[in-house]
Write a protein that holds these residues in place. Structure first.
Motif, mmCIF file in Angstrom:
data_model
loop_
_atom_site.group_PDB
_atom_site.id
_atom_site.type_symbol
_atom_site.label_atom_id
_atom_site.label_comp_id
_atom_site.label_asym_id
_atom_site.label_seq_id
_atom_site.Cartn_x
_atom_site.Cartn_y
_atom_site.Cartn_z
ATOM 1 N N CYS A 159 -6.564 -0.128 5.163
ATOM 2 C CA CYS A 159 -6.608 1.280 5.500
ATOM 3 C C CYS A 159 -7.706 2.541 5.074
ATOM 4 O O CYS A 159 -7.500 3.259 5.198
ATOM 5 C CB CYS A 159 -4.656 2.035 5.531
ATOM 6 N N CYS B 242 -7.083 -0.958 -0.212
ATOM 7 C CA CYS B 242 -5.979 -2.027 1.657
ATOM 8 C C CYS B 242 -7.119 -1.447 2.838
ATOM 9 O O CYS B 242 -8.558 -0.885 2.772
ATOM 10 C CB CYS B 242 -5.368 -0.343 1.724
ATOM 11 N N CYS C 166 0.700 -1.384 0.091
ATOM 12 C CA CYS C 166 0.094 0.057 0.001
ATOM 13 C C CYS C 166 0.896 1.234 0.369
ATOM 14 O O CYS C 166 2.266 0.921 0.625
ATOM 15 C CB CYS C 166 -1.537 0.219 1.627
ATOM 16 N N CYS D 232 0.098 2.874 3.755
ATOM 17 C CA CYS D 232 0.702 2.307 5.043
ATOM 18 C C CYS D 232 1.218 1.687 5.134
ATOM 19 O O CYS D 232 2.442 0.748 5.964
ATOM 20 C CB CYS D 232 -0.414 2.035 5.639
HETATM 21 ZN ZN LIG Z 1 -3.177 1.328 3.133
#
Ligand SMILES: [Zn+2]
Length: 65
Positions: free
Chosen positions: A59, A57, A12, A15
């Motif tokens: 996130c 992701c 990613c 992150c």
């Molecule tokens: Zn991420």
């Protein structure tokens, strides 16, 4: 049930995790609907041309390979 989508996701950009879920576009098959319910894939629907990120992701970031 065999794992249909077992590619290791790319990193990613936000992150650095490699735990993203593949986003599958187009008309889903029943297997794809089942896989999305299990959280193995995300159904992206019919994407606009040029806007088809391949990964989601945990996130929340969507990104390309
Ligand atoms: Zn991420």
């Amino acid at each position: 049930m065999p794992q249909l989508f077992d590619d290791t996701p790319p990193e990613c950009p936000e992150c650095r995790e490699r735990t993203a879920t593949p986003i599958i576009y187009g008309d889903p098959s029943s297997e794809m609907v089942q896989a999305s319910r299990l959280g193995d894939i995300v159904l992206g629907g019919v994407a606009a041309e040029g806007d088809m990120p391949a990964w989601l992701c945990s996130c929340g970031t969507r990104y390309e390979d």
